[in-house]
Design a protein around this motif. Sequence first.
Motif, short mmCIF file in Angstrom:
data_model
loop_
_atom_site.label_atom_id
_atom_site.label_comp_id
_atom_site.label_asym_id
_atom_site.label_seq_id
_atom_site.Cartn_x
_atom_site.Cartn_y
_atom_site.Cartn_z
N GLU A 102 0.86 -1.18 0.00
CA GLU A 102 0.00 0.00 0.00
C GLU A 102 0.90 1.24 0.00
OE1 GLU A 102 -3.44 2.12 -0.09
OE2 GLU A 102 -3.48 -0.07 0.05
N LEU A 112 -2.33 6.73 10.34
CA LEU A 112 -2.54 5.35 9.90
C LEU A 112 -3.28 4.51 10.95
CD1 LEU A 112 -1.93 3.53 7.49
CD2 LEU A 112 0.26 2.98 8.54
N PHE A 127 3.10 -1.57 4.02
CA PHE A 127 2.89 -0.16 3.70
C PHE A 127 4.21 0.44 3.24
CE2 PHE A 127 -0.86 -0.82 6.21
CZ PHE A 127 -1.78 0.07 5.70
N ILE A 144 5.92 -1.87 7.71
CA ILE A 144 5.90 -0.48 7.24
C ILE A 144 7.31 -0.12 6.78
CG2 ILE A 144 5.47 1.93 7.81
CD1 ILE A 144 3.42 0.97 9.88
#
Length: 188
Positions: A102, A112, A127, A144
């Motif tokens: 993402e 987030l 992410f 992330i």
Amino acid sequence: MEKIGIYGGSFNPVHIGHVEIMKYVLKEMKLDRLIVIPVGFPSHKDSLLLTGEKRIELLEAACKDIEKVTISDIEVQNKGVSYTYDTLLNLKKKYKDAIFYEIIGEDSADYLQEWKDYEKMVEECKFVVLKRNGYAYRAEHNNIIVLESPLYRYSSTEVRERLKKGLDISDMVPKKVHEIIIKEKLYR
């Protein structure tokens, strides 16, 4: 296993910064595909959006020559509010053996944890956080990834404001997008 990026946003309108981001993440993350998803009804802000169909048309014009980019109407076709997690689950059904990334900016990363089903989402995909001027996000989860990306200087808000004032935007949007905006007198 296919590596698929998901890049969502209002793209109201798509500008050169968006296109540069697409090219950057495709290369930097070695993605096999980047699915660009304009929102239908944004959950997080009120906005005077062009129709989803018109934003898709502009995105297709902007991305016509970028390999590996697909424009999806998955959220535009949804008549209610689209949440990123629900979109991810739908894409996972379609691309069963894929790893999803993402793509978000630091501004979005800042909130987030407030996203619907954030905890589930961060387990279901990775992410990729891109730099934004005025932000300094620190990853709090193994899924992330914060990239030391260049800062992209354009914003859709700035493009719309310039158009309202009758100012030139030809250096801010892809050529084909500029032609459509001028021909159809969009954002005036």
